[in-house]
Design a protein around this motif. Structure first.
Motif, PDB file in Angstrom:
ATOM      1  N   LEU A  36      31.375  14.168  35.995  1.00 19.54           N
ATOM      2  CA  LEU A  36      32.010  12.417  35.307  1.00 19.54           C
ATOM      3  C   LEU A  36      31.069  11.952  33.447  1.00 19.54           C
ATOM      4  CD1 LEU A  36      33.055  10.875  38.816  1.00 19.54           C
ATOM      5  CD2 LEU A  36      34.602  11.924  36.738  1.00 19.54           C
ATOM      6  N   SER A  37      31.366  10.654  33.180  1.00 18.51           N
ATOM      7  CA  SER A  37      30.467  10.059  32.453  1.00 18.51           C
ATOM      8  C   SER A  37      29.115   9.854  33.705  1.00 18.51           C
ATOM      9  CB  SER A  37      30.556   9.326  31.767  1.00 18.51           C
ATOM     10  OG  SER A  37      31.430   8.316  32.339  1.00 18.51           O
ATOM     11  N   SER A  38      29.583   9.397  34.779  1.00 16.27           N
ATOM     12  CA  SER A  38      28.125   8.871  35.072  1.00 16.27           C
ATOM     13  C   SER A  38      27.449   9.475  35.659  1.00 16.27           C
ATOM     14  CB  SER A  38      29.049   8.261  36.526  1.00 16.27           C
ATOM     15  OG  SER A  38      29.387   9.271  37.706  1.00 16.27           O
ATOM     16  N   ARG A  40      28.240  12.196  38.354  1.00 20.66           N
ATOM     17  CA  ARG A  40      29.094  12.558  39.215  1.00 20.66           C
ATOM     18  C   ARG A  40      29.457  14.174  39.016  1.00 20.66           C
ATOM     19  NH1 ARG A  40      26.893   9.834  43.898  1.00 20.66           N
ATOM     20  NH2 ARG A  40      28.827   9.826  44.852  1.00 20.66           N
ATOM     21  N   ASP A  66      26.732  14.579  45.221  1.00 19.87           N
ATOM     22  CA  ASP A  66      26.920  13.835  43.981  1.00 19.87           C
ATOM     23  C   ASP A  66      28.351  13.957  43.944  1.00 19.87           C
ATOM     24  OD1 ASP A  66      24.650  13.293  43.872  1.00 19.87           O
ATOM     25  OD2 ASP A  66      23.874  14.175  42.164  1.00 19.87           O
ATOM     26  N   GLU A  68      31.734  12.640  44.706  1.00 19.27           N
ATOM     27  CA  GLU A  68      32.532  11.070  45.006  1.00 19.27           C
ATOM     28  C   GLU A  68      33.597  11.447  45.159  1.00 19.27           C
ATOM     29  OE1 GLU A  68      33.535   8.281  41.642  1.00 19.27           O
ATOM     30  OE2 GLU A  68      31.637   8.518  41.513  1.00 19.27           O
ATOM     31  N   ARG A 121      40.723   4.725  37.735  1.00 19.37           N
ATOM     32  CA  ARG A 121      39.207   4.995  37.858  1.00 19.37           C
ATOM     33  C   ARG A 121      38.285   6.347  37.521  1.00 19.37           C
ATOM     34  NH1 ARG A 121      40.454   4.539  43.895  1.00 19.37           N
ATOM     35  NH2 ARG A 121      40.974   2.601  43.617  1.00 19.37           N
ATOM     36  N   TYR A 122      39.571   7.136  36.706  1.00 17.83           N
ATOM     37  CA  TYR A 122      38.595   8.463  36.250  1.00 17.83           C
ATOM     38  C   TYR A 122      38.756   8.573  34.575  1.00 17.83           C
ATOM     39  CZ  TYR A 122      37.361   8.851  40.796  1.00 17.83           C
ATOM     40  OH  TYR A 122      36.333   9.229  42.142  1.00 17.83           O
ATOM     41  N   GLU A 124      37.954   9.940  32.020  1.00 11.32           N
ATOM     42  CA  GLU A 124      37.818  11.088  31.358  1.00 11.32           C
ATOM     43  C   GLU A 124      38.622  12.290  31.496  1.00 11.32           C
ATOM     44  OE1 GLU A 124      33.691   9.417  33.352  1.00 11.32           O
ATOM     45  OE2 GLU A 124      36.311   9.574  34.002  1.00 11.32           O
TER      46      GLU A 124
END
Length: 248
Positions: A36-38, A40, A66, A68, A121-122, A124
Motif C-alpha cells: 500500500l502507499s502507507s 504496509r 507489516d 495489515e 479503505r484501499y 489503491e
C-alpha cells in the motif's frame, strides 16, 4: 507443482500455489500480496505459504508484521484461511458472510469484504462484484461469482473463478481467449433480466478496466494481455454467451 511468486511491479506480487482436485489434478490456486502507499501490505485471498515463497513474503513484510489485512474475495475459497490467520495473527481478516460459518476459528471483521467500507479503505484498488448472479449461490457447487479486484498501478486484475482462460490457450502465442466460468448460467439470480444485468456489468468492466495487462486467475495461471486485448476478449466472451444467459 512448486509454489511461485511473480513480481508484477508497482507493489503487486502474484503468488501461484497448488490445489489438487479430486485427488488427481492440480488445478492451481492463487493469492496476491500488495504494498500500500502507507508502506504496509495486504493479501488478496488466503494461502498456506511454504518454502522459498514464504521466505520471500516474510522478507518483504518485516517477517509478516507489516501485513495489515487479508481480503478473502471468493466465498468458496476457505481452505487456507485458518492457517493464514495463524501466520499473520495481527492482520484484519475480511470475508463474505459465508467465511465465518465455514472457518469460525478466525476472528473475522464485521465489515464484509465486498462492502463499500472495505473498498474505501484501499483506494489503491478497484473492486467489482458481478451483477445478475449470486455472490454466494444457494447451490454450493456453483462458484461463478467472486469479488474482482483491479490494481491500476501494475495493471493487474485478480479474478478467482468468474472469468478464466481456457487451458489450451496458456501456451498459445496468439491473443488469449477469455471464458466465463462454466457455472455462470446456474448462478443467475431468479430475477427478470438477470442475464442482461450480468452481461451489462461485464461489458462495463471491460471498458473501465481496459488497461489490464496481467490477468491473475485462480485456476488459469498468470496470463499477459497486450494493450486492448483484455477488453476485446471479454467483449467477445459476453457476445458469445449473451443469448444463452439472457434466455433464462
Amino acid at each position: 507443482m512448486n509454489d511461485e511468486i511473480y513480481d508484477l511491479g508497482a507493489g503487486f506480487w502474484s503468488i501461484r500455489g497448488s490445489f489438487i482436485k479430486n485427488g488427481i489434478m492440480d488445478i492451481g490456486v492463487q493469492c496476491a500480496l500488495i504494498k500500500l502507499s502507507s508502506g504496509r501490505f495486504i493479501f488478496l485471498d488466503s494461502y498456506t505459504l511454504k518454502d522459498e515463497v514464504r521466505q520471500q513474503v516474510m522478507a518483504l513484510t518485516n517477517d509478516g508484521q507489516d501485513v495489515e489485512a487479508v481480503l478473502n474475495v471468493h466465498p468458496f475459497h476457505t481452505i487456507h484461511c485458518a492457517q493464514m490467520a495463524k501466520d499473520f495473527p495481527q492482520a484484519t481478516f475480511y470475508g463474505s458472510s459465508r467465511h465465518p460459518k465455514q472457518v469460525p476459528e478466525v476472528n473475522w471483521a464485521e465489515d464484509l469484504v465486498e462492502s463499500d467500507a472495505v473498498a474505501e479503505r484501499y483506494p489503491e484498488l478497484k473492486f467489482s462484484l458481478p451483477q445478475g448472479i449470486y455472490y454466494i449461490a444457494p447451490d454450493e457447487s456453483v462458484h461463478a461469482s467472486s469479488l474482482l479486484v483491479y490494481h491500476p498501478a501494475s495493471q493487474s486484475i485478480y479474478v478467482d473463478d468468474t472469468f478464466e482462460i481456457p487451458p489450451s490457450k496458456l501456451f498459445d502465442a496468439v491473443q488469449p481467449n477469455l471464458g466465463l466460468h462454466p457455472t455462470t448460467k446456474q448462478a443467475l439470480k431468479d430475477e427478470p433480466d438477470a442475464g442482461k444485468a450480468y452481461c451489462d456489468w461485464a461489458i462495463d468492466l471491460a471498458h473501465e478496466w481496459r488497461s489490464v495487462h496481467h490477468f491473475c486467475g485462480a485456476h488459469s495461471g498468470l496470463v499477459v494481455f497486450e494493450e486492448g486485448q483484455f477488453e476485446a476478449a471479454l467483449l467477445s466472451a459476453i457476445n458469445n454467451a449473451r443469448s444463452e444467459l439472457e434466455a433464462k
